[in-house]
Design a protein around this motif. Structure first.
Motif, PDB file in Angstrom:
ATOM      1  N   GLN A  78       0.868  -1.182   0.000  1.00 35.83           N
ATOM      2  CA  GLN A  78       0.000   0.000   0.000  1.00 35.83           C
ATOM      3  C   GLN A  78       0.901   1.227   0.000  1.00 35.83           C
ATOM      4  O   GLN A  78       1.464   1.586   1.033  1.00 35.83           O
ATOM      5  CB  GLN A  78      -0.911   0.005   1.227  1.00 35.83           C
ATOM      6  CG  GLN A  78      -1.869   1.175   1.273  1.00 35.83           C
ATOM      7  CD  GLN A  78      -2.845   1.186   0.103  1.00 35.83           C
ATOM      8  OE1 GLN A  78      -3.457   0.182  -0.202  1.00 35.83           O
ATOM      9  NE2 GLN A  78      -2.961   2.316  -0.558  1.00 35.83           N
ATOM     10  N   PRO A  79       1.073   1.875  -1.150  1.00 35.90           N
ATOM     11  CA  PRO A  79       1.980   3.021  -1.225  1.00 35.90           C
ATOM     12  C   PRO A  79       1.439   4.227  -0.464  1.00 35.90           C
ATOM     13  O   PRO A  79       0.239   4.465  -0.431  1.00 35.90           O
ATOM     14  CB  PRO A  79       2.067   3.309  -2.719  1.00 35.90           C
ATOM     15  CG  PRO A  79       0.874   2.667  -3.316  1.00 35.90           C
ATOM     16  CD  PRO A  79       0.463   1.554  -2.425  1.00 35.90           C
ATOM     17  N   ALA A  80       2.333   4.961   0.157  1.00 36.01           N
ATOM     18  CA  ALA A  80       1.986   6.190   0.872  1.00 36.01           C
ATOM     19  C   ALA A  80       3.168   7.139   0.774  1.00 36.01           C
ATOM     20  O   ALA A  80       4.314   6.716   0.744  1.00 36.01           O
ATOM     21  CB  ALA A  80       1.685   5.876   2.331  1.00 36.01           C
ATOM     22  N   VAL A  81       2.875   8.420   0.714  1.00 36.44           N
ATOM     23  CA  VAL A  81       3.919   9.436   0.699  1.00 36.44           C
ATOM     24  C   VAL A  81       4.052   9.948   2.128  1.00 36.44           C
ATOM     25  O   VAL A  81       3.064  10.336   2.750  1.00 36.44           O
ATOM     26  CB  VAL A  81       3.567  10.592  -0.265  1.00 36.44           C
ATOM     27  CG1 VAL A  81       4.604  11.694  -0.190  1.00 36.44           C
ATOM     28  CG2 VAL A  81       3.447  10.070  -1.689  1.00 36.44           C
ATOM     29  N   ALA A  82       5.272   9.940   2.654  1.00 38.73           N
ATOM     30  CA  ALA A  82       5.515  10.375   4.024  1.00 38.73           C
ATOM     31  C   ALA A  82       5.003  11.798   4.223  1.00 38.73           C
ATOM     32  O   ALA A  82       5.291  12.690   3.425  1.00 38.73           O
ATOM     33  CB  ALA A  82       7.005  10.311   4.343  1.00 38.73           C
ATOM     34  N   ALA A  84       2.019  12.939   3.875  1.00 34.96           N
ATOM     35  CA  ALA A  84       0.821  13.286   3.099  1.00 34.96           C
ATOM     36  C   ALA A  84      -0.391  12.582   3.695  1.00 34.96           C
ATOM     37  O   ALA A  84      -0.316  11.421   4.076  1.00 34.96           O
ATOM     38  CB  ALA A  84       0.996  12.880   1.641  1.00 34.96           C
ATOM     39  N   GLY A  85      -1.499  13.289   3.761  1.00 38.60           N
ATOM     40  CA  GLY A  85      -2.716  12.700   4.307  1.00 38.60           C
ATOM     41  C   GLY A  85      -3.578  12.028   3.262  1.00 38.60           C
ATOM     42  O   GLY A  85      -4.562  11.371   3.589  1.00 38.60           O
ATOM     43  N   THR A  86      -3.217  12.177   1.989  1.00 36.34           N
ATOM     44  CA  THR A  86      -4.010  11.587   0.916  1.00 36.34           C
ATOM     45  C   THR A  86      -3.141  10.641   0.096  1.00 36.34           C
ATOM     46  O   THR A  86      -1.912  10.775   0.088  1.00 36.34           O
ATOM     47  CB  THR A  86      -4.568  12.690  -0.020  1.00 36.34           C
ATOM     48  OG1 THR A  86      -3.469  13.422  -0.559  1.00 36.34           O
ATOM     49  CG2 THR A  86      -5.497  13.636   0.733  1.00 36.34           C
ATOM     50  N   PRO A  87      -3.768   9.708  -0.622  1.00 34.89           N
ATOM     51  CA  PRO A  87      -2.977   8.806  -1.468  1.00 34.89           C
ATOM     52  C   PRO A  87      -2.253   9.583  -2.562  1.00 34.89           C
ATOM     53  O   PRO A  87      -2.754  10.609  -3.031  1.00 34.89           O
ATOM     54  CB  PRO A  87      -4.024   7.873  -2.087  1.00 34.89           C
ATOM     55  CG  PRO A  87      -5.240   8.025  -1.257  1.00 34.89           C
ATOM     56  CD  PRO A  87      -5.192   9.405  -0.671  1.00 34.89           C
ATOM     57  N   PRO A  88      -1.091   9.112  -2.987  1.00 36.40           N
ATOM     58  CA  PRO A  88      -0.363   9.785  -4.062  1.00 36.40           C
ATOM     59  C   PRO A  88      -1.073   9.600  -5.406  1.00 36.40           C
ATOM     60  O   PRO A  88      -1.847   8.666  -5.585  1.00 36.40           O
ATOM     61  CB  PRO A  88       1.001   9.097  -4.063  1.00 36.40           C
ATOM     62  CG  PRO A  88       0.774   7.790  -3.403  1.00 36.40           C
ATOM     63  CD  PRO A  88      -0.376   7.967  -2.461  1.00 36.40           C
ATOM     64  N   PHE A  89      -0.800  10.497  -6.320  1.00 32.48           N
ATOM     65  CA  PHE A  89      -1.335  10.405  -7.675  1.00 32.48           C
ATOM     66  C   PHE A  89      -0.188  10.174  -8.632  1.00 32.48           C
ATOM     67  O   PHE A  89       0.919  10.652  -8.436  1.00 32.48           O
ATOM     68  CB  PHE A  89      -2.058  11.698  -8.065  1.00 32.48           C
ATOM     69  CG  PHE A  89      -3.360  11.876  -7.355  1.00 32.48           C
ATOM     70  CD1 PHE A  89      -4.525  11.321  -7.867  1.00 32.48           C
ATOM     71  CD2 PHE A  89      -3.425  12.586  -6.166  1.00 32.48           C
ATOM     72  CE1 PHE A  89      -5.730  11.483  -7.205  1.00 32.48           C
ATOM     73  CE2 PHE A  89      -4.621  12.749  -5.499  1.00 32.48           C
ATOM     74  CZ  PHE A  89      -5.782  12.202  -6.019  1.00 32.48           C
TER      75      PHE A  89
END
Length: 99
Positions: A78-82, A84-89
């Motif tokens: 499950q990818p996440a950007v450190a 960031a509160g929303t999923p990456p685009f």
């Protein structure tokens, strides 16, 4: 064979480039779960305290690795950007020169 850590590192780098390419694009895709199915070979050194290493089998090398007991595994990431509160685009293009 390639180390599993290298495969995941390369995937992270590719996703980073795709996220950067999405900046300013009108059409973007939300990055959701990533599923990888890999053939792995297990290596364990004979010394005390040695770590177990996982190697990803490259295509075409599978016949050779069967003797080493290759196993298939599936990973769901499950990818996440450190921070960031929303999923990456990501965008649909890898770079500006790609058509």
């Amino acid at each position: 064979m390639i180390e599993l850590t290298s495969v995941i590192r390369d995937l992270r780098e590719e996703l980073g480039r795709a996220i950067a390419a999405a900046e300013g694009e009108a059409l973007r895709f939300e990055l959701g779960p990533i599923e990888l199915e890999l053939s792995l070979a297990l290596e364990r050194a004979g010394q005390a305290g040695a770590k177990v290493r996982f190697w990803v089998v490259e295509s075409g090398a599978e016949a050779e690795v069967r003797a080493v007991s290759a196993q298939r595994i599936s990973l769901a990431l499950q990818p996440a950007v450190a921070g960031a509160g929303t999923p990456p685009f990501i965008s649909g293009r890898a770079d500006a020169n790609e058509q």
